[in-house]
Design a protein around this motif. Sequence first.
Motif, short mmCIF file in Angstrom:
data_model
loop_
_atom_site.label_atom_id
_atom_site.label_comp_id
_atom_site.label_asym_id
_atom_site.label_seq_id
_atom_site.Cartn_x
_atom_site.Cartn_y
_atom_site.Cartn_z
N MET A 1 49.09 37.23 49.49
CA MET A 1 47.78 37.74 49.89
C MET A 1 47.33 38.84 48.94
O MET A 1 48.11 39.72 48.57
N PHE A 2 46.05 38.78 48.52
CA PHE A 2 45.47 39.81 47.67
C PHE A 2 44.40 40.56 48.46
O PHE A 2 43.47 39.95 49.00
N VAL A 3 44.53 41.88 48.55
CA VAL A 3 43.56 42.71 49.25
C VAL A 3 42.74 43.47 48.22
O VAL A 3 43.28 44.19 47.37
N GLN A 4 41.42 43.30 48.28
CA GLN A 4 40.53 43.98 47.33
C GLN A 4 40.60 45.49 47.51
O GLN A 4 40.70 45.99 48.63
N GLU A 5 40.52 46.18 46.38
CA GLU A 5 40.54 47.66 46.40
C GLU A 5 39.20 48.16 45.92
O GLU A 5 38.69 47.73 44.88
N LEU A 6 38.60 49.07 46.67
CA LEU A 6 37.26 49.55 46.37
C LEU A 6 37.22 50.39 45.11
O LEU A 6 36.31 50.27 44.28
N ALA A 7 38.19 51.29 44.93
CA ALA A 7 38.21 52.19 43.77
C ALA A 7 39.60 52.16 43.14
O ALA A 7 40.40 53.08 43.32
N PRO A 8 39.92 51.11 42.38
CA PRO A 8 41.29 50.98 41.83
C PRO A 8 41.65 52.07 40.84
O PRO A 8 42.83 52.34 40.62
N LEU A 9 40.65 52.74 40.24
CA LEU A 9 40.92 53.81 39.28
C LEU A 9 40.82 55.19 39.93
O LEU A 9 40.80 56.20 39.22
N GLY A 10 40.77 55.24 41.25
CA GLY A 10 40.71 56.51 41.95
C GLY A 10 39.29 56.94 42.25
O GLY A 10 38.90 57.06 43.41
N ALA A 11 38.49 57.16 41.21
CA ALA A 11 37.10 57.58 41.39
C ALA A 11 36.20 56.35 41.47
O ALA A 11 36.33 55.42 40.66
N LEU A 12 35.30 56.34 42.44
CA LEU A 12 34.41 55.19 42.61
C LEU A 12 33.49 55.00 41.40
O LEU A 12 33.29 53.87 40.95
N GLY A 13 32.98 56.10 40.84
CA GLY A 13 32.08 56.00 39.70
C GLY A 13 32.76 55.38 38.48
O GLY A 13 32.20 54.51 37.81
N LEU A 14 33.98 55.83 38.20
CA LEU A 14 34.72 55.29 37.06
C LEU A 14 35.07 53.82 37.28
O LEU A 14 34.96 52.99 36.36
N SER A 15 35.46 53.50 38.50
CA SER A 15 35.78 52.10 38.83
C SER A 15 34.55 51.21 38.67
O SER A 15 34.64 50.08 38.15
N ALA A 16 33.37 51.70 39.11
CA ALA A 16 32.13 50.92 38.97
C ALA A 16 31.77 50.74 37.52
O ALA A 16 31.27 49.67 37.11
N LEU A 17 32.02 51.77 36.70
CA LEU A 17 31.72 51.69 35.27
C LEU A 17 32.54 50.59 34.60
O LEU A 17 32.04 49.83 33.76
N VAL A 18 33.79 50.47 34.99
CA VAL A 18 34.65 49.42 34.44
C VAL A 18 34.27 48.06 35.02
O VAL A 18 34.27 47.05 34.30
#
Length: 537
Positions: A1-18
């Motif tokens: 099972m794979f569970v999606q992670e909202l902010a895999p890089l810790g910060a939401l802004g940085l994760s969204a940028l990637v």
Amino acid sequence: MFVQELAPLGALGLSALVAVVPLAVVLVLLGVVRTKAHHAALIGLVVALVVGIAVYGMPVGQAISGALQGAAFGLFPILWIVVNALWIYRVTVHTGHFDVLRRSFGRISDDPRLQALIIAFCFGALMEALAGFGAPVAISAVMLVAVGFGPGKAAVVALVANTAPVAFGAMGTPVVTLAQVTGLPLEQVSSIVGRQTPLLALFVPLLLVIIVDGKRGLRETWVPALVCGVAFGVVQFLASNFVSPQLADIGAALAGAAALVALPMTRRAVPAEVREQVLTGSHTATLDRPDERGEVVRAYLPYALIIVIFSLAQVPPIKKLLDTATWKFHWPGLDVHGPDGKAVSGNTFSLPFLNTGGTLVLIAGLLTLVALKVAAGTAGREWLATVKELRFAIVTVTGVLALAYVMNLSGQTTTIGTFIAAAGAGLAFLSPVLGWFGVAVSGSDTSANALFGALQVTAAHQTGLRADLLAAANSSGGVLGKMISPQNLTIACVAANLPGEEGKLLRKVLPWSVGLLLVMCLIVFGQSTPVLSWMLP
């Protein structure tokens, strides 16, 4: 099972940028580097896979399986519709009945301004309903040049006319895709789009007569233009809300044409100087050739068959029978759960073998072969030639949908949507812009819905706005980006014999595109407030 992670890089802004990198790669390759669309789609898919696996931790097997599911959806039902619809068109060209149809349109009115409405707006909408993906622009531009429009004007008219019907084009493929990628009911999405795009139909015919003949054209033909637009918009609203999204454009196109034909002023002779000033090109000599009534009937027959077959498919007992041939199953290798721990809808896949637009069009095509006495060998060669003609479009569509599925299943889309939700209530005004941008780049409302549909829903949940409203706004705003997409500009230039003049065409149609987009943004924003919320179901 794979569970999606909202902010895999810790910060939401940085994760969204990637997370936005795959989309940015596609946009830059298309808009700046000017890479071919199918190359850009495949490169973007590779980047999405890398981000999904390396950043979001999606297992390699599930990431690849998700991409294959997206590609499969691109092939069936989307491209299954397009190939069969364009196949019917090619068959009518081969038999000469498409020329009969073109001459028939030319005899309805000798007013070139109304001919533009009949050919580009009404018949173009019918072709959008049956095929989409550039076919309406190509066919309308060729027909306009044939009746005497200058190449440049023919191209602009064909591009601007290809707006109001796009959301329900190719037998409703854009809204079907939107429902698929967002998990929203098709009837719900179709209903709201059908309360937005019909309003465009009130403006577009008026814009077309202005483009054709300036202020004089508007002054002398605003009544038939408005009547055509109202008839189109009303039927599109009724069909999308109460009948079927697959029939919305077919009914609207026929209603618009019927309204024009019914007006006495449509058959009124126009002064010779008007025709001379408007028709700056030279018309095709074969337009003056008379046709037997039987040949005219056979020219209209393929489209009449499609309408009858699609209508019958909506009759409850027949629809239920067709639905028995639908195979719904768990997609192999996928076990994806959202950040909330619930399994996502993308784990399952549906194959409607009979109750799908492509199969119904194929049935109409087979009956057309019998009626037009086309040999089986000829029909087979035309079908293969259609596939060959669309080979790059096939790669592009499957690539874009595979990319969209990877982004949705890995959680990249959720991250971006959560981040942009910071726009708050202003997101309702901006949501059509996102769809417009997606279509402007990809050339397809279907692709834009696949890319941004789930993102709009995620953002809506974060802001408290209606998810179905923003999802619909993505498609409704997207239709206005069609006229400025590089794909459509190129198609128009090829059809009108304007090699290398895409930039010139873009400068002519961009103001119309942006102006109509602003109107759509105001409509959607109003629908998100008490001012226009009464319009929504």
